[in-house]
Design a protein around this motif. Structure first.
Motif, PDB file in Angstrom:
ATOM      1  N   PHE A 133     100.361  47.052 108.299  1.00 42.19           N
ATOM      2  CA  PHE A 133     100.037  46.138 109.132  1.00 42.19           C
ATOM      3  C   PHE A 133      99.055  47.007 110.128  1.00 42.19           C
ATOM      4  CE2 PHE A 133     104.023  44.215 107.769  1.00 42.19           C
ATOM      5  CZ  PHE A 133     103.970  42.789 108.241  1.00 42.19           C
ATOM      6  N   ALA A 134      98.136  47.785 109.777  1.00 39.86           N
ATOM      7  CA  ALA A 134      97.016  48.361 110.428  1.00 39.86           C
ATOM      8  C   ALA A 134      96.521  47.506 111.029  1.00 39.86           C
ATOM      9  CB  ALA A 134      96.504  49.460 109.436  1.00 39.86           C
ATOM     10  N   GLY A 135      95.807  47.702 112.242  1.00 42.75           N
ATOM     11  CA  GLY A 135      95.050  46.837 112.830  1.00 42.75           C
ATOM     12  C   GLY A 135      95.468  46.041 114.085  1.00 42.75           C
ATOM     13  N   TRP A 136      94.880  45.061 114.716  1.00 40.93           N
ATOM     14  CA  TRP A 136      95.370  44.391 115.800  1.00 40.93           C
ATOM     15  C   TRP A 136      96.394  43.226 115.539  1.00 40.93           C
ATOM     16  CZ3 TRP A 136      95.147  45.866 120.551  1.00 40.93           C
ATOM     17  CH2 TRP A 136      94.034  46.688 121.132  1.00 40.93           C
ATOM     18  N   HIS A 137      97.177  43.225 116.191  1.00 37.54           N
ATOM     19  CA  HIS A 137      98.329  42.079 115.838  1.00 37.54           C
ATOM     20  C   HIS A 137      98.754  41.300 117.457  1.00 37.54           C
ATOM     21  CE1 HIS A 137      98.554  42.716 111.510  1.00 37.54           C
ATOM     22  NE2 HIS A 137      98.554  43.881 111.860  1.00 37.54           N
ATOM     23  N   THR A 138      98.981  40.288 117.477  1.00 38.10           N
ATOM     24  CA  THR A 138      99.910  39.584 118.338  1.00 38.10           C
ATOM     25  C   THR A 138     101.147  39.549 118.253  1.00 38.10           C
ATOM     26  OG1 THR A 138      97.748  38.423 119.519  1.00 38.10           O
ATOM     27  CG2 THR A 138      99.790  37.652 120.115  1.00 38.10           C
ATOM     28  N   LEU A 139     102.057  40.068 118.860  1.00 41.44           N
ATOM     29  CA  LEU A 139     103.541  40.034 118.572  1.00 41.44           C
ATOM     30  C   LEU A 139     104.303  39.130 119.642  1.00 41.44           C
ATOM     31  CD1 LEU A 139     104.152  43.995 118.140  1.00 41.44           C
ATOM     32  CD2 LEU A 139     103.395  42.177 116.421  1.00 41.44           C
ATOM     33  N   VAL A 140     105.059  38.303 119.210  1.00 41.64           N
ATOM     34  CA  VAL A 140     105.688  37.303 120.140  1.00 41.64           C
ATOM     35  C   VAL A 140     107.365  37.395 119.902  1.00 41.64           C
ATOM     36  CG1 VAL A 140     106.092  34.739 120.875  1.00 41.64           C
ATOM     37  CG2 VAL A 140     103.813  35.854 120.632  1.00 41.64           C
ATOM     38  N   LEU A 141     107.828  37.364 120.879  1.00 42.79           N
ATOM     39  CA  LEU A 141     109.359  37.253 120.842  1.00 42.79           C
ATOM     40  C   LEU A 141     109.929  36.169 121.568  1.00 42.79           C
ATOM     41  CD1 LEU A 141     112.254  38.341 119.977  1.00 42.79           C
ATOM     42  CD2 LEU A 141     112.008  40.268 121.574  1.00 42.79           C
ATOM     43  N   GLN A 142     110.571  35.181 120.898  1.00 31.43           N
ATOM     44  CA  GLN A 142     111.134  34.247 121.785  1.00 31.43           C
ATOM     45  C   GLN A 142     112.915  34.306 121.761  1.00 31.43           C
ATOM     46  OE1 GLN A 142     110.144  30.844 119.432  1.00 31.43           O
ATOM     47  NE2 GLN A 142     108.242  30.479 120.199  1.00 31.43           N
TER      48      GLN A 142
END
Length: 326
Positions: free
Chosen positions: A216-225
């Motif tokens: 998962f190297a690199g930019w990621h948008t993590l969202v938790l609902q």
């Protein structure tokens, strides 16, 4: 953040009018409200005044502290025994891919000894419960210097203090990236873990955890609902995990990021190794369940209005102490 192995041990237009009067580089005046019912459903109105947002447009740690962030200095679990925790690992830099944008960088290092290991963690106030949590983060698979292979944990998470062993009101929700494996994974993997409770010694865990192997190297948008009695984790708009009402948070939590080494996963080398994780922004809506696209739109609207920091999430009554540690 999960300190243990899970296997073992929007509405863009609506935001402007609400936020421009409430947001600045300093937090909004303190507001009070009684604690929410942790199982209460959140709604999706066209506008929401209860948000927290930080673009990390700072030049110093002291400037960041003015907005109620704390750098961890408390020694102890998790990680390498004897390691130091401090704000020395927090820095700010210009985004090479987006001129004018500032990033926060965490830097942690080790030579395999406790006295020469630096872990990094920073925390925001303990007042968050249900709603939507999101952050844009940059994970790395390799150290920026030194030999590769240490089990390094790169995170975005929420947590409440553990008042006693197997505390039934304990709350914790984690995104954790293990760039070099660990916790039963032979290579890199992303974990999403929701905690009911635990006991440290001897270690007993009660959680729900989901794992996906791979880089998962690199930019990621993590969202938790966190709403309607469910916890849903998303990575770049794709659902990663769903956990049940049994592990839904019951106590208000702080928002955290940290970067640390597992004690059992260090490579056999005395050469210094340096690892980094970057954060672009963090966002929370206390009364909305938002998709990744809606979160991104909200952040874009705030940035377009030149809002670098917003905090209109009320404190709990009485206001809670906000430790930055385990």
């Amino acid at each position: 953040m999960n300190y243990f192995s899970p296997t073992h041990g929007i509405f863009a237009a609506a935001f402007g009018a609400v936020l421009l009067s409430a947001c600045s580089q300093k937090p909004a005046p303190e507001q009070k409200e009684k604690p929410q019912d942790p199982a209460a459903e959140v709604t999706s109105p066209a506008a929401d005044s209860k948000i927290f947002f930080d673009d990390f447009s700072y030049q110093s740690l002291s400037e960041m502290a003015e907005n109620q962030w704390k750098a961890r200095t408390e020694t102890g679990h998790p990680g390498v025994a004897g390691a130091r925790w401090s704000g020395d690992g927090i820095s700010f830099l210009q985004d090479s891919e987006a001129p004018g944008n500032t990033l926060l960088r965490m830097t942690s290092s080790t030579d395999g000894s406790g006295e020469n290991t630096q872990h990094t963690q920073f925390c925001h106030q303990r007042k968050y419960l249900s709603g939507t949590y999101a952050a844009r983060v940059f994970f790395r698979d390799e150290p920026i210097s030194g030999p590769d292979g240490d089990q390094i944990i790169e995170t975005f998470y929420t947590i409440s203090p553990l008042k006693a062993d197997m505390d039934p009101d304990y709350s914790e929700m984690d995104f954790e990236y293990l760039a070099n494996g660990g916790w039963g994974e032979p290579d890199n993997a992303l974990f999403a873990t929701s905690w009911e409770t635990f006991k440290l010694d001897p270690f007993v865990q009660d959680n729900e955890s989901s794992t996906r192997p791979g880089s998962f190297a690199g930019w990621h948008t993590l969202v938790l609902q966190a709403g309607e009695g469910k916890l849903r984790y998303f990575v770049d708009g794709e659902q990663f995990a769903e956990h049940s009402e049994r592990v839904f948070p019951e106590e208000p939590m702080s928002i955290n990021f940290n970067l640390w080494f597992t004690a059992e996963g260090l490579v056999d080398s005395t050469e210094n190794r340096v690892y980094q994780q970057d954060i672009d922004w963090v966002y929370h809506s206390a009364s909305q369940i938002l998709s990744t696209e809606e979160v991104t739109s909200a952040v874009d609207a705030l940035r377009a209005d030149q809002v670098a920091f917003a905090d209109t999430v009320p404190d709990w009554e009485p206001k809670l102490e906000s430790p930055c540690g385990l």
